[in-house]
Design a protein around this motif. Structure first.
Motif, mmCIF file in Angstrom:
data_model
loop_
_atom_site.group_PDB
_atom_site.id
_atom_site.type_symbol
_atom_site.label_atom_id
_atom_site.label_comp_id
_atom_site.label_asym_id
_atom_site.label_seq_id
_atom_site.Cartn_x
_atom_site.Cartn_y
_atom_site.Cartn_z
ATOM 1 N N ALA A 85 151.046 26.469 -57.581
ATOM 2 C CA ALA A 85 151.757 27.598 -56.976
ATOM 3 C C ALA A 85 153.233 27.689 -57.355
ATOM 4 N N LEU A 94 157.565 31.411 -57.013
ATOM 5 C CA LEU A 94 156.136 31.120 -56.907
ATOM 6 C C LEU A 94 155.374 31.730 -58.072
ATOM 7 N N ARG A 98 150.662 30.438 -52.459
ATOM 8 C CA ARG A 98 150.677 29.031 -52.068
ATOM 9 C C ARG A 98 149.502 28.682 -51.150
#
Length: 160
Positions: A85, A94, A98
């Motif tokens: 992630a 990111l 996540r």
């Protein structure tokens, strides 16, 4: 056979983003460092255009072995999630959702079983991360685990 298919699906999901590579193999097909070295070579071939001229990576599995440190199952979930992630090059950015990565990481660790063993080249902390390189790229992070007859490895590489 169901476990192999599940692991393949989970690693494929975790390695979906560009620069993230995953591998699932039979545990009897070589040592952990041989599996990781093979994945590093795959990444180096796929990402050859991005490598800095003259940069060098490991030339044998023993080079990879020296970079790996044993970790526990709980930390393995955290590292898998991070490599899938987070972006090693640009901390805070990111690469993917996540929560999805966390759920997939939990599943991988569970599929390898309670007696699984795990190794990584990175150390995560609140201040960032440190690592021992396993590839020719400026940034890399790898995690590998063995258990239930399988070896899994997840690798992220990057250049700034």
């Amino acid at each position: 056979m169901e476990t192999a298919a599940d692991l393949q699906m989970m690693l494929g999901s975790l390695a979906k983003e560009d620069g993230v590579f995953g591998r699932v193999e039979s545990e009897d097909a070589g040592s952990v460092e041989e599996h990781v070295y093979g994945l590093v070579l795959d990444a180096q071939e796929a990402w050859a255009p991005y490598a800095i001229d003259g940069s060098r990576g490991p030339s044998r599995p023993a080079d990879v072995a020296g970079a790996l440190t044993a970790i526990d199952r709980e930390e393995a979930e955290t590292v898998i999630t991070h490599l899938s992630a987070a972006d090693l090059v640009f901390p805070g950015r990111l690469r993917r959702d996540r929560e999805h990565a966390r759920r997939a990481a939990e599943r991988v660790v569970k599929l390898l079983g309670r007696d699984s063993t795990w190794w990584t080249n990175i150390e995560l902390s609140d201040a960032g991360h440190g690592w021992n390189p396993v590839s020719r790229f400026t940034f890399d992070g790898v995690i590998a685990g063995t258990g239930n007859g399988f070896v899994v490895a997840l690798l992220q590489v990057g250049e700034d």
